[in-house]
Design an enzyme around this catalytic site. Sequence first.
Site, PDB file in Angstrom:
ATOM      1  N   HIS A 138    -102.992 -23.009 -36.150  1.00 11.71           N
ATOM      2  CA  HIS A 138    -102.901 -21.914 -35.222  1.00 11.71           C
ATOM      3  C   HIS A 138    -104.175 -21.068 -35.454  1.00 11.71           C
ATOM      4  CE1 HIS A 138    -101.052 -19.193 -32.113  1.00 11.71           C
ATOM      5  NE2 HIS A 138    -101.500 -18.348 -32.853  1.00 11.71           N
ATOM      6  N   ASP A 185     -88.849 -15.435 -27.721  1.00 13.92           N
ATOM      7  CA  ASP A 185     -90.143 -15.029 -27.751  1.00 13.92           C
ATOM      8  C   ASP A 185     -90.732 -14.957 -26.343  1.00 13.92           C
ATOM      9  OD1 ASP A 185     -92.578 -14.252 -28.982  1.00 13.92           O
ATOM     10  OD2 ASP A 185     -93.455 -16.282 -28.165  1.00 13.92           O
ATOM     11  N   ARG A 216     -92.858  -7.128 -23.953  1.00 16.48           N
ATOM     12  CA  ARG A 216     -93.876  -6.438 -24.885  1.00 16.48           C
ATOM     13  C   ARG A 216     -95.135  -5.974 -23.973  1.00 16.48           C
ATOM     14  NH1 ARG A 216     -94.698 -10.069 -29.110  1.00 16.48           N
ATOM     15  NH2 ARG A 216     -96.421  -8.545 -29.760  1.00 16.48           N
ATOM     16  N   SER A 232     -93.773 -13.348 -33.263  1.00 15.19           N
ATOM     17  CA  SER A 232     -93.912 -14.114 -32.219  1.00 15.19           C
ATOM     18  C   SER A 232     -94.629 -15.331 -32.113  1.00 15.19           C
ATOM     19  CB  SER A 232     -94.542 -13.232 -31.206  1.00 15.19           C
ATOM     20  OG  SER A 232     -95.194 -13.998 -30.035  1.00 15.19           O
ATOM     21  N   LYS A 241     -92.801 -19.683 -32.713  1.00 17.69           N
ATOM     22  CA  LYS A 241     -93.175 -20.754 -31.839  1.00 17.69           C
ATOM     23  C   LYS A 241     -93.646 -22.093 -32.814  1.00 17.69           C
ATOM     24  CE  LYS A 241     -95.422 -17.867 -29.446  1.00 17.69           C
ATOM     25  NZ  LYS A 241     -96.191 -16.879 -28.478  1.00 17.69           N
TER      26      LYS A 241
HETATM   27  N1  URA Z   1     -99.828 -14.258 -29.437  1.00 22.30           N
HETATM   28  C1  URA Z   1     -98.392 -14.439 -29.593  1.00 22.30           C
HETATM   29  O1  URA Z   1     -98.025 -15.749 -29.433  1.00 22.30           O
HETATM   30  N2  URA Z   1     -97.509 -13.383 -29.767  1.00 22.30           N
HETATM   31  C2  URA Z   1     -98.103 -12.165 -29.802  1.00 22.30           C
HETATM   32  O2  URA Z   1     -97.554 -11.366 -29.848  1.00 22.30           O
HETATM   33  C3  URA Z   1     -99.362 -12.129 -29.861  1.00 22.30           C
HETATM   34  C4  URA Z   1    -100.406 -13.095 -29.462  1.00 22.30           C
END
Ligand code: URA
Length: 424
Positions: A82, A161, A168, A183, A187
Amino acid sequence: MFTAIDVIRAKRDGHRLRDDQIDWVVDAYTRGVVADEQMSALAMAVYLNGMDAAETARWTAAMVNSGEVLSLAVDRPTVDKHSTGGVGDKITLPLAPLVAACGAAVPQLSGRGLGHTGGTLDKLESIPGWRAQLTVDEVQQQLREVGAVICAATTGLAPADRKLYALRDVTATVESIPLIASSIMSKKLAEGASALVLDVKFGSGAFMKTLADARRLADALVSIGHAHGVRTSALLTDMSVPLGRAVGNAVEVAESVEVLQGGGPADVIDLTLALAREMLSLAGLSHVDPAPVLASGEAFEVWSRMITAQGGDSAAPLPRPTHTHTVVAPTDGILTSLDAYSIGVAAWRLGAGRARKEDPVDPAAGILCHTKPGTPVRAGDPILELHTTNPTTIPAALTTLDGSFTIGSAAPTPRPLIADTIRP
Ligand code: URA
């Protein structure tokens, strides 16, 4: 008996949240029992007072448990990557087939771009016929048969999320390390890979502007992965200059193919190999050297199979811009800086990115950086080449590019692309 008010008050007053409070509030928010205004207050309390490593790990687990968790039944070790996002960051494209060609299985569930950083799916969708949406069965089958999949994350993964991130975004609570880390990791953990390498970027083109902040985020991400039994490490990488020469969609695919065919810019090759080595090491395949696999064309072979498996025609010509505009060097000298953020925003203005998540992208839009810092230039040499299919976007892109590069008399001090590696 829990109430949202008690949970908010506890965090507002600087206390740790208990595991049962975290489990309840994340679940209740996902089900609509805790209201948006209450979750906004809690997110702000977390933003102001933080969460420690154990709270953050528990918060992440609660978000993972809000949806489905993939179980990837393949007979090779699974390892995922990632990136926190950058300008010209096409590394996933050569990396996934390379690591698969080295013997691991790479399930790479990706997103679309928003703002100045591009999205992997937007780039791949410039390949005629390529399809991002796969079922879980198709992901499994492709992992078994090809070894690499890059596709859209299903909406069933970490729904808490998705809801919280949107909240947010409109309550000025995005920039909180525990909230960002939970967050991202919710995932990734829901994807079910057994190892994960994070490319945490710092510099003008990155989410984290300083190395110190990127390190804090990387520490939090690695600690969450470790707490969930997933072998996780992070590279801290410089994003003050665009990666490679191409920034956009089709242009980044073309540059990735160059790398897979044994050419391409040195920084893209170096970062691809560094991330591949880290992924292979976490997958128990540290004895495989990815450099000869990249040079031999084996990774390109996997790329072609991966694109074909998702309906893409890897031999078809990529979309071409109808309009181009070249920005040239105003004087002789050495290119001393090239600002990633301005170039990312200009590419976005040309149509490579989107302002709202439902907007389409222009597959042919982008910027080619003909010259990178440290290179001597003569007045009139091309520095940047703007591509678009909508010529009305060019003036705004040029305004953004004002001051995006400098020409001096002495070469800049070279900056290492990889500043550090964080392991648990
Ligand atoms: N990318 C994400 O998936 N979540 C965040 O909070 C910030 C960047």
